[in-house]
Design a protein around this motif. Structure first.
Motif, short mmCIF file in Angstrom:
data_model
loop_
_atom_site.label_atom_id
_atom_site.label_comp_id
_atom_site.label_asym_id
_atom_site.label_seq_id
_atom_site.Cartn_x
_atom_site.Cartn_y
_atom_site.Cartn_z
N THR A 1 0.51 -0.85 0.30
CA THR A 1 0.13 -0.12 0.15
C THR A 1 0.51 1.36 -0.16
O THR A 1 0.16 2.17 -0.32
N ILE A 2 2.19 1.44 0.91
CA ILE A 2 2.43 2.36 0.38
C ILE A 2 3.36 2.95 -0.16
O ILE A 2 3.05 4.00 -1.32
N PHE A 3 4.01 1.47 -1.10
CA PHE A 3 4.33 1.92 -2.82
C PHE A 3 3.70 1.95 -3.92
O PHE A 3 3.27 3.56 -4.37
N GLN A 4 2.03 1.65 -2.90
CA GLN A 4 1.17 2.73 -4.72
C GLN A 4 0.55 3.96 -4.29
O GLN A 4 0.31 4.65 -5.24
N LEU A 5 0.56 4.29 -3.10
CA LEU A 5 0.18 5.61 -2.87
C LEU A 5 1.45 7.19 -2.57
O LEU A 5 0.97 7.49 -2.35
N ALA A 6 2.32 6.20 -2.60
CA ALA A 6 3.61 7.49 -1.78
C ALA A 6 3.59 8.25 -3.53
O ALA A 6 3.57 7.44 -4.87
N SER A 7 3.99 9.53 -3.17
CA SER A 7 3.98 10.74 -4.48
C SER A 7 5.13 10.94 -4.72
O SER A 7 5.95 10.13 -3.13
N SER A 8 5.32 11.47 -5.23
CA SER A 8 7.08 12.05 -5.40
C SER A 8 7.45 12.86 -3.46
O SER A 8 8.30 13.23 -3.54
N GLY A 9 6.00 13.42 -3.37
CA GLY A 9 6.40 14.55 -2.20
C GLY A 9 6.98 13.16 -0.88
O GLY A 9 7.65 13.61 -0.21
N PHE A 10 6.37 12.07 -0.90
CA PHE A 10 6.67 11.35 0.02
C PHE A 10 8.37 10.55 -0.31
O PHE A 10 8.78 10.78 0.47
N SER A 11 8.05 10.44 -1.45
CA SER A 11 9.32 9.75 -2.26
C SER A 11 10.83 10.76 -1.71
O SER A 11 11.95 9.71 -1.15
N SER A 12 10.88 11.11 -1.46
CA SER A 12 11.60 12.98 -1.99
C SER A 12 12.37 13.10 -0.71
O SER A 12 12.47 12.82 -0.21
N THR A 13 10.96 13.12 0.71
CA THR A 13 11.11 12.94 2.00
C THR A 13 11.81 11.60 2.93
O THR A 13 12.73 12.23 3.78
N VAL A 14 11.38 10.97 2.13
CA VAL A 14 12.23 9.45 2.88
C VAL A 14 13.01 9.19 2.52
O VAL A 14 13.95 8.17 2.70
N ARG A 15 13.91 10.15 0.61
CA ARG A 15 14.94 9.16 0.35
C ARG A 15 16.03 8.93 1.04
O ARG A 15 17.22 8.01 1.04
N LEU A 16 16.45 10.18 2.61
CA LEU A 16 17.49 10.14 2.25
C LEU A 16 17.79 8.92 3.66
O LEU A 16 18.78 8.61 4.60
#
Length: 280
Positions: free
Chosen positions: A205-220
């Protein structure tokens, strides 16, 4: 010049590629505890040959330590033990006070220049190295007055070859500033990733809903602990200081929501928007 790079991962590998491209390096030795890193660096033509510490230092004009800060702090005195008055040593660590302090009274201290390239990614290893990584970024040289003029000139030339703009500061100030602009970002990213993983049991579910904002925030949060635990350890007091302030700010948001004080919530967000005028 002949260069030895101790640690041929992301940072060391990227520096090697750029210095070769700029024809600053005529020959590059790779020194690394990881045989896989050495093999990859040779295959990718990041380095010309593998060397042990003694040979690499003996045959090089410049020695670059691009290893985790705890390892750099331990190894640097031994490296300086082996250099002559015509060789230069530099590091690329994200904390500086501990590393500088480790060689404060070393008889060859003047051959060392403390350096931090303000760039990095969540990736690691030679395969992640990029020649243009440092272009346009800040290259921080610390405690330049403690380095010999010729050694400083060589490192300043390296910074220019990497296409970075040079900033000078003392090691203590550097560690305070990086706690605010870099180290807290990583802790926040790790904490957010752990929060989501704890609450969201269905990873799909995380991967299905993850937006670019979430991805960039948790990238580190993908960054490896073997690099970041030593950074937090060496810069503990400064990181704790900024972490306490960050927790205070989170509590303000929590309080505004609990009390349904949406006017205050808007004030908090509006105040944060001032960052637009600083980061463009």
């Amino acid at each position: 010049m002949k260069i030895s790079i101790i640690g041929v991962g992301l940072i060391g590998g990227s520096m090697a590629l750029k210095l070769r491209e700029k024809k600053v390096a005529s020959f590059i030795y790779g020194i690394d505890n990881s045989k896989q890193h050495i093999t990859e660096a040779l295959d990718l033509k990041i380095i010309d040959a593998e060397a042990d510490l003694e040979k690499g230092i003996k045959d090089s004009d410049l020695i670059i330590l691009a290893i985790p800060v705890d390892a750099a702090r331990k190894l640097l005195p031994a490296v300086l033990d082996l250099v002559s008055d015509h060789q230069t040593v530099m590091d690329a660590g994200s904390t500086k006070a501990g590393i500088v302090g480790a060689v404060k009274n070393h008889p060859k201290r003047s051959r060392f220049v403390a350096f931090h390239p303000m760039w990095g990614t969540e990736n690691n290893g030679p395969k992640s190295a990029i020649a243009e990584s440092f272009s346009g970024k800040a290259g921080v040289i610390c405690n330049k007055e403690e380095s010999a003029d010729d050694a400083l000139n060589i490192v300043e030339g390296i910074v220019n070859a990497l296409e970075m703009h040079t900033i000078y500061m003392n090691a203590e100030d550097h560690d305070i500033h990086t706690a605010y602009i870099s180290h807290i970002s990583h802790i926040t990213s790790y904490a957010l990733a752990n929060t989501v993983l704890e609450k969201e049991r269905e990873e799909e579910t995380i991967f299905q809903l993850a937006s670019s904002g979430f991805s960039s925030t948790v990238r580190l949060a993908k960054s490896h602990p073997e690099m970041w635990v030593p950074i937090f350890k060496q810069n503990k007091e400064n990181v704790l200081d900024v972490l306490n302030e960050h927790i205070t700010q989170l509590r303000k948001f929590k309080s505004a929501l609990e009390k349904e004080n949406y006017e205050y919530l808007e004030e908090l967000i509006t105040n944060a928007n001032r960052i637009r005028g600083i980061l463009r």
